[in-house]
Motif scaffolding. Structure first.
Motif, PDB file in Angstrom:
ATOM      1  N   ASN A  22      -4.759   7.589  -0.325  1.00 37.74           N
ATOM      2  CA  ASN A  22      -4.058   6.328  -0.570  1.00 37.74           C
ATOM      3  C   ASN A  22      -5.018   5.168  -0.378  1.00 37.74           C
ATOM      4  OD1 ASN A  22      -1.500   7.350  -1.138  1.00 37.74           O
ATOM      5  ND2 ASN A  22      -0.890   7.338   1.004  1.00 37.74           N
ATOM      6  N   ASN A  77      -0.469   5.608  -5.789  1.00 37.61           N
ATOM      7  CA  ASN A  77      -0.959   6.335  -4.637  1.00 37.61           C
ATOM      8  C   ASN A  77      -0.179   7.631  -4.567  1.00 37.61           C
ATOM      9  OD1 ASN A  77      -3.024   4.906  -3.281  1.00 37.61           O
ATOM     10  ND2 ASN A  77      -1.561   3.393  -2.588  1.00 37.61           N
ATOM     11  N   PRO A  78      -0.759   8.726  -4.199  1.00 35.45           N
ATOM     12  CA  PRO A  78      -2.168   8.872  -3.841  1.00 35.45           C
ATOM     13  C   PRO A  78      -3.048   9.061  -5.080  1.00 35.45           C
ATOM     14  CG  PRO A  78      -1.054  10.965  -3.506  1.00 35.45           C
ATOM     15  CD  PRO A  78      -0.002   9.978  -3.954  1.00 35.45           C
ATOM     16  N   LEU A 107      -9.249   3.414   2.277  1.00 41.78           N
ATOM     17  CA  LEU A 107      -8.979   4.670   1.581  1.00 41.78           C
ATOM     18  C   LEU A 107      -8.723   5.728   2.644  1.00 41.78           C
ATOM     19  CD1 LEU A 107      -9.014   6.045  -1.251  1.00 41.78           C
ATOM     20  CD2 LEU A 107     -11.418   6.498  -0.866  1.00 41.78           C
TER      21      LEU A 107
END
Length: 179
Positions: A95, A128-129, A170
């Motif tokens: 993510n 996301n992801p 991240l």
């Protein structure tokens, strides 16, 4: 006396037999061995780089110099940042999020809305992801700042909103359905 010798001799034979069966004797056992080469395990990679400065634009898409621009109620500014991302791993997923947008930086729900980043890869929106694409990818993160000023009078005049602590993060996550 013959009985005593016979009993003693029988006991000695029984003891000797027990010792031979218990591992002190000549009983043999078989064993075998085979080798294998399971291989080498190699770790993947997860990285996020900020290699170029981001840009600010106003509501109509004109570039603004954030160091000299003065917002007024109703202004909407958009910050865009390209972030080269490395995701390598068979079950890799991550993510992207922002950090540092807090009340201590001047961002309060009463007068400012700062959106979560909108992510695109190659101009296409992604959710996301993020997942590996097999090659290097650049994620474009966009943050929108909207100055609402819901206070009456001049309460918000000269207020500063500090974006110097804003960062992109991240974080690896587990992909659904994979273990």
């Amino acid at each position: 006396m013959k009985n005593m010798t016979l009993i003693t001799g029988s006991a000695a034979i029984a003891l000797g037999g027990a010792l031979m069966l218990g591992g002190g004797g000549t009983l043999a056992n078989w064993n075998a061995e085979a080798t294998t080469t399971p291989g080498t395990i190699v770790a993947g990679d997860l990285n996020l780089v900020n290699s170029t400065p981001g840009t600010w634009k106003d509501r109509v898409g004109a570039a603004v110099n954030i160091t000299t621009y003065k917002v007024v109620p109703g202004d909407k500014l958009t910050f865009t940042q390209d972030l080269p991302v490395t995701l390598v791993g068979d079950k890799m997923a991550a993510n992207v999020a922002t950090t540092g947008i807090t009340a201590t930086n001047g961002f309060t729900p009463a007068n400012v809305t700062v959106s979560a980043p909108v992510l695109t890869v190659g101009g296409t929106a992604v959710a996301n992801p993020l997942k590996p694409t097999g090659s290097a990818q650049t994620v474009t993160a966009t943050i929108t700042f909207e100055f609402l000023s819901t206070t009456a009078g001049r309460a918000d005049v000269g207020v500063s909103y500090n974006f110097n602590s804003v960062a992109f993060q991240l974080t690896q996550v587990t992909q659904a359905g994979l273990s």
